[in-house]
Design an enzyme around this catalytic site. Structure first.
Site, PDB file in Angstrom:
ATOM      1  N   GLU A 131     -17.044 -10.633  23.846  1.00 53.57           N
ATOM      2  CA  GLU A 131     -16.535 -11.509  24.916  1.00 53.57           C
ATOM      3  C   GLU A 131     -15.923 -10.709  26.061  1.00 53.57           C
ATOM      4  O   GLU A 131     -16.065 -11.079  27.233  1.00 53.57           O
ATOM      5  CB  GLU A 131     -15.496 -12.473  24.326  1.00 53.57           C
ATOM      6  CG  GLU A 131     -15.059 -13.570  25.250  1.00 53.57           C
ATOM      7  CD  GLU A 131     -16.193 -14.530  25.603  1.00 53.57           C
ATOM      8  OE1 GLU A 131     -16.716 -14.406  26.722  1.00 53.57           O
ATOM      9  OE2 GLU A 131     -16.548 -15.398  24.769  1.00 53.57           O
ATOM     10  N   VAL A 134     -18.055  -9.289  29.364  1.00 53.22           N
ATOM     11  CA  VAL A 134     -18.537 -10.060  30.517  1.00 53.22           C
ATOM     12  C   VAL A 134     -17.411 -10.897  31.112  1.00 53.22           C
ATOM     13  O   VAL A 134     -16.816 -11.735  30.432  1.00 53.22           O
ATOM     14  CB  VAL A 134     -19.700 -11.002  30.102  1.00 53.22           C
ATOM     15  CG1 VAL A 134     -20.212 -11.774  31.317  1.00 53.22           C
ATOM     16  CG2 VAL A 134     -20.826 -10.214  29.454  1.00 53.22           C
ATOM     17  N   ILE A 138     -12.548 -14.458  30.974  1.00 58.05           N
ATOM     18  CA  ILE A 138     -13.238 -15.758  30.949  1.00 58.05           C
ATOM     19  C   ILE A 138     -14.071 -15.844  29.666  1.00 58.05           C
ATOM     20  O   ILE A 138     -14.918 -14.990  29.433  1.00 58.05           O
ATOM     21  CB  ILE A 138     -14.185 -15.917  32.161  1.00 58.05           C
ATOM     22  CG1 ILE A 138     -13.443 -15.728  33.477  1.00 58.05           C
ATOM     23  CG2 ILE A 138     -14.883 -17.265  32.111  1.00 58.05           C
ATOM     24  CD1 ILE A 138     -14.349 -15.783  34.716  1.00 58.05           C
ATOM     25  N   ASP A 203     -22.597  -2.434  36.949  1.00 57.75           N
ATOM     26  CA  ASP A 203     -21.674  -3.089  36.009  1.00 57.75           C
ATOM     27  C   ASP A 203     -21.931  -4.607  35.972  1.00 57.75           C
ATOM     28  O   ASP A 203     -22.072  -5.201  34.892  1.00 57.75           O
ATOM     29  CB  ASP A 203     -20.230  -2.795  36.468  1.00 57.75           C
ATOM     30  CG  ASP A 203     -19.192  -3.631  35.752  1.00 57.75           C
ATOM     31  OD1 ASP A 203     -18.807  -3.254  34.634  1.00 57.75           O
ATOM     32  OD2 ASP A 203     -18.779  -4.663  36.312  1.00 57.75           O
ATOM     33  N   LYS A 207     -23.624  -7.109  32.925  1.00 59.25           N
ATOM     34  CA  LYS A 207     -23.015  -8.368  32.450  1.00 59.25           C
ATOM     35  C   LYS A 207     -24.028  -9.514  32.535  1.00 59.25           C
ATOM     36  O   LYS A 207     -24.170 -10.304  31.597  1.00 59.25           O
ATOM     37  CB  LYS A 207     -21.772  -8.685  33.295  1.00 59.25           C
ATOM     38  CG  LYS A 207     -20.648  -7.667  33.092  1.00 59.25           C
ATOM     39  CD  LYS A 207     -19.561  -7.825  34.145  1.00 59.25           C
ATOM     40  CE  LYS A 207     -18.448  -6.805  33.936  1.00 59.25           C
ATOM     41  NZ  LYS A 207     -17.522  -6.698  35.056  1.00 59.25           N
TER      42      LYS A 207
HETATM   43  N1  HSE Z   1     -15.069  -2.633  37.021  1.00 62.87           N
HETATM   44  C1  HSE Z   1     -15.224  -3.991  36.608  1.00 62.87           C
HETATM   45  C2  HSE Z   1     -14.843  -4.899  37.742  1.00 62.87           C
HETATM   46  C3  HSE Z   1     -14.440  -4.351  35.379  1.00 62.87           C
HETATM   47  O1  HSE Z   1     -14.416  -4.432  38.792  1.00 62.87           O
HETATM   48  O2  HSE Z   1     -15.005  -6.098  37.603  1.00 62.87           O
HETATM   49  C4  HSE Z   1     -15.065  -3.806  34.150  1.00 62.87           C
HETATM   50  O3  HSE Z   1     -16.349  -4.309  33.960  1.00 62.87           O
END
Ligand code: HSE
Length: 428
Positions: A131, A134, A138, A203, A207
């Protein structure tokens, strides 16, 4: 009398420390909710001596995460080190092989190796929960795989990188350049050690890959994602978009099309008054559409100690309660290989270009769009500097292929002074 659930935590950064704090502060609450004591037996990190502001003296120490993951007194291996391969992957595999359940915040590892790890877990009768991988705090994995299990999911989209959203918000609100807003975010500690993960959209792409697998019953396919970061978004685009009632967001969209699964993570214009358009700073938002539920919007903190540890502990509590679900919402061997569809569905586009200020320049551009079957919805020309005239065009819906043809044709004219910027407009 039930036995305690024993955690081994690898990684004592923001997430790991947050987990330690919750386990300590909420021991009674966790027991009341799960019927079991939840305890930490062992920990591992790169640096044993670092002052983390929390005493670690009650826990056994392992230098090697594999040793931690395979200890007899560990039931759940909590992997919060990060990294696509290397120690994170090796120790996760070792934990599963040793009969442990795994809770991880590692989106990169799962987006790339999730299918193999899910197959290993399911063959061993173990679970992998993620969890925290992502959208931070949330509970979107839970919403998608449990609460919405009765729906055919039609679309998943969202803003899932807080750093990018912070940068874009600051550009708009404070009139900062991309470089200035990036430096500010970096100074606040928001940007990953490898900034490309954030600003390159990787990133957020990881997700969306995981959400897409659950939503559409497909093997995680990060390589099938169209990926574009925010590095090329300029303050001129932010201002022009705002002037026309839009905001620019790093937006992920996954949906089935007639030709296959479309997955993309790229800067898009969204209506300024829409829920996504109003999302500011480091907050995340995920929008899920299903045939029965219609649309739900989830909003919350996408990073940080409390939110990510909250997500990890939600997974730990499920394991303590005996809730055991397949990694991607259905058995791993039943997931299909996604047929990749590159942005098939037509959309309106925003174009910004600098035209040479001479007779017929605009007519040439309009003709090229017309020849590609692209109809103009709105057009604006801003004050020119005597040589160049900034021009904005919003098209009616068109395919990406037709637009690419038109952009290529524009490049061959003698009226364009800077290559056009083209951004998709996503209506919600
Ligand atoms: N670096 C990510 C962000 C958080 O700025 O949302 C980790 O996945």
């Amino acid at each position: 009398m039930t036995t305690p659930l024993r955690l081994g935590i690898a990684g004592l950064g923001t997430v790991g420390i947050g987990v330690v704090k919750i386990v300590r502060q909420h021991a009674a609450l966790l027991k009341a909710r799960t019927g079991r004591d939840i305890v930490i037996t062992a920990i591992s990190a790169r640096n044993r001596d670092k002052d983390r502001g929390v005493s670690m003296s009650g826990y056994a120490w392992e230098d090697d995460p594999v040793a931690l993951a395979t200890r007899d007194d560990v039931d759940v291996y909590v992997e919060v080190m990060g990294g696509t391969d290397g120690p994170a992957k090796v120790s996760t595999q070792a934990a599963l092989a040793a009969g442990k359940d795994v809770v991880t915040a590692n989106k990169a590892m799962l987006a790339i190796h999730g299918q193999a790890l899910a197959e290993q877990a399911e063959a061993a009768g173990r679970v992998i929960r993620y969890e925290a991988a992502v959208a931070g705090g949330i509970p979107v994995i839970k919403a998608l795989s449990e609460g919405l299990a009765g729906n055919e999911i039609t679309r998943v989209m969202g803003v899932m990188n807080g750093t990018c959203n912070y940068i874009l918000t600051r550009m708009e609100k404070a009139g900062l350049s991309y470089q200035e807003a990036f430096a500010e975010a970096d100074g606040l500690g928001y940007v990953e050690a490898d900034p490309t993960l954030d600003v390159g959209g990787i990133d957020a792409g990881h997700k969306l890959t995981l959400l897409s697998a659950i939503a559409f019953g497909t093997k995680p396919d990060f390589d099938g994602m169209e990926l574009e970061g925010i590095e090329r978004v300029s303050i001129d685009d932010i201002r022009a978009a705002a002037d026309m009632g839009y905001r620019i967001k790093l937006l992920g969209v996954a949906q089935r099309t007639g030709r296959g699964l479309e997955q993309r993570m790229q800067p898009c214009l969204v209506p300024a008054n829409s829920p996504l358009g109003q999302l500011e700073g480091g907050t995340n938002m995920v929008v899920i559409e299903g045939d029965a539920v219609e649309q739900i919007v989830l909003r919350g903190p996408g990073a940080g100690e409390g939110p990510t540890a909250s997500a990890v502990m939600g997974d730990v509590c499920d394991i303590a309660r005996g809730l055991r679900l397949p990694t991607f919402g259905q058995p791993a061997h039943t997931l299909e290989t996604a047929t990749r569809a590159r942005s098939q569905l037509p959309a309106p586009f925003y174009l910004r270009m600098e035209l040479m200020d001479k007779p017929g320049a605009l007519a040439k551009i309009a003709t090229i769009l017309g020849n590609s079957g692209i109809s103009i919805d709105r057009m604006r020309q801003y004050d020119h500097d005597g040589t160049n005239a900034p021009v904005l065009i919003v098209t009616h819906k068109t395919s990406r292929a037709a637009l690419d043809d038109a952009l290529a044709a524009m490049e061959t004219t003698d009226v364009i002074s800077t290559a056009p910027v083209a951004l998709r407009i996503e209506h919600l």
